[in-house]
Design a protein around this motif. Structure first.
Motif, short mmCIF file in Angstrom:
data_model
loop_
_atom_site.label_atom_id
_atom_site.label_comp_id
_atom_site.label_asym_id
_atom_site.label_seq_id
_atom_site.Cartn_x
_atom_site.Cartn_y
_atom_site.Cartn_z
N ASP A 71 0.86 -1.17 0.00
CA ASP A 71 0.00 0.00 0.00
C ASP A 71 0.90 1.23 0.00
N TYR A 72 0.37 2.34 -0.48
CA TYR A 72 1.17 3.56 -0.57
C TYR A 72 0.44 4.72 0.13
N THR A 111 2.61 12.37 3.74
CA THR A 111 2.84 13.79 3.46
C THR A 111 2.78 13.97 1.94
N PRO A 112 2.80 15.20 1.46
CA PRO A 112 2.84 15.41 0.01
C PRO A 112 4.09 14.82 -0.65
N ARG A 113 5.12 14.49 0.13
CA ARG A 113 6.36 13.94 -0.42
C ARG A 113 6.42 12.42 -0.34
N SER A 114 5.35 11.79 0.12
CA SER A 114 5.33 10.33 0.21
C SER A 114 5.32 9.70 -1.18
N PRO A 159 5.00 2.26 -9.46
CA PRO A 159 5.99 2.72 -10.44
C PRO A 159 6.97 3.75 -9.87
N ALA A 160 6.45 4.68 -9.08
CA ALA A 160 7.33 5.69 -8.47
C ALA A 160 8.28 5.03 -7.47
N GLU A 219 15.47 1.97 -7.96
CA GLU A 219 16.51 1.88 -8.98
C GLU A 219 17.54 2.98 -8.79
N ARG A 220 17.09 4.17 -8.43
CA ARG A 220 18.01 5.27 -8.17
C ARG A 220 18.90 4.95 -6.98
#
Length: 253
Positions: free
Chosen positions: A155-156, A160-163, A168-169, A175-176
């Motif tokens: 689940d995601y 916060t707005p930065r979660s 895909p994200a 990967e980064r």
């Protein structure tokens, strides 16, 4: 005696490349065949090498058993703790150690900040797996198919707005992290809390644990916290060396 031990130990990495006959062992060591034979017989008596029917030698089962026993008895928390304490003394912020177990990332150690503002994290408590720096480090090291399957099941929650908003994200972020070798959580779980982390690796190079430094904005800004990344990575590398049994870097001798 030390030269004899050195020669005997030099045989093991040679045999790790594949079975070798007496002549090849002697050539690699730069000794007479009789000397190489004495060394091989001693290692054979201890089960560290095995003589095949074709007269070539290979690594013995006892060596693998010892290695497995050593790995099973390693306690990454015990090894890492003194390093975490020193890191905390240098930077003053909260330091965490985490591992991945049964689809959860758990804190297994914590050294509290010297500042009056404390974090609510607890040893044994699962972390916010889709945003925490330690979770990104541990999950980024999973095999690709396992990583993707896990990402699809998570689940995601938008803490916060930065979660991280979706699978895909999340996979892009992992990967980064794989490429750069470190991770951050800059307000992804709590807007006022930032975190930088680095992986701890075993002898095979795989990530066995992850450590991080966390601090609230009222104590240090995100940019200021990021300046600690080299120190965090050096600490993680020191733990990795000790955990995996690798010798220290030459400049630290």
């Amino acid at each position: 005696m030390s030269q004899t031990v050195d020669r005997a130990l030099s045989i093991l990495p040679l045999l790790a490349e594949g079975p070798a006959d007496l002549g090849r062992v002697a050539d690699r060591l730069g000794v007479h065949k009789s000397t190489a034979l004495r060394l091989l017989r001693t290692l054979h008596e201890h089960g560290l090498v095995y003589r095949q029917s074709d007269q070539r030698y290979r690594l013995g089962a006892r060596l693998f058993a010892l290695a497995q026993e050593a790995v099973e008895n390693l306690d990454v928390r015990e090894i890492a703790h003194p390093h975490l304490v020193r890191l905390n003394e240098e930077c003053g912020h909260t330091v965490h150690l985490a591992v991945y177990e049964e689809n959860e990332v758990l804190y297994i150690d914590k050294v509290e900040s010297r500042y009056p503002v404390r974090m609510y994290s607890r040893i044994g408590k699962p972390v916010a797996i889709t945003v925490a720096a330690v979770a990104k480090l541990l999950l980024a090291d999973l095999p690709d198919t396992e990583r993707r399957a896990l990402a699809d099941k998570l689940d995601y929650p938008l803490y916060t707005p930065r979660s991280t908003p979706n699978a895909p994200a999340f996979l892009k972020e992992l990967e980064r992290v794989r490429e750069q070798g470190w991770a951050t959580d800059l307000g992804g779980h709590e807007e006022s809390i930032n975190c930088v982390g680095a992986p701890i690796r075993g002898a095979d190079g795989r990530v066995v644990a992850a450590m991080s430094v966390s601090a609230p904005n009222v104590v240090v800004t995100a940019d200021e916290l990021l300046t600690l990344l080299p120190l965090v990575r050096r600490t993680a590398e020191a733990v990795s060396r000790e955990y995996s049994g690798r010798p220290p870097a030459k400049d630290s001798l």
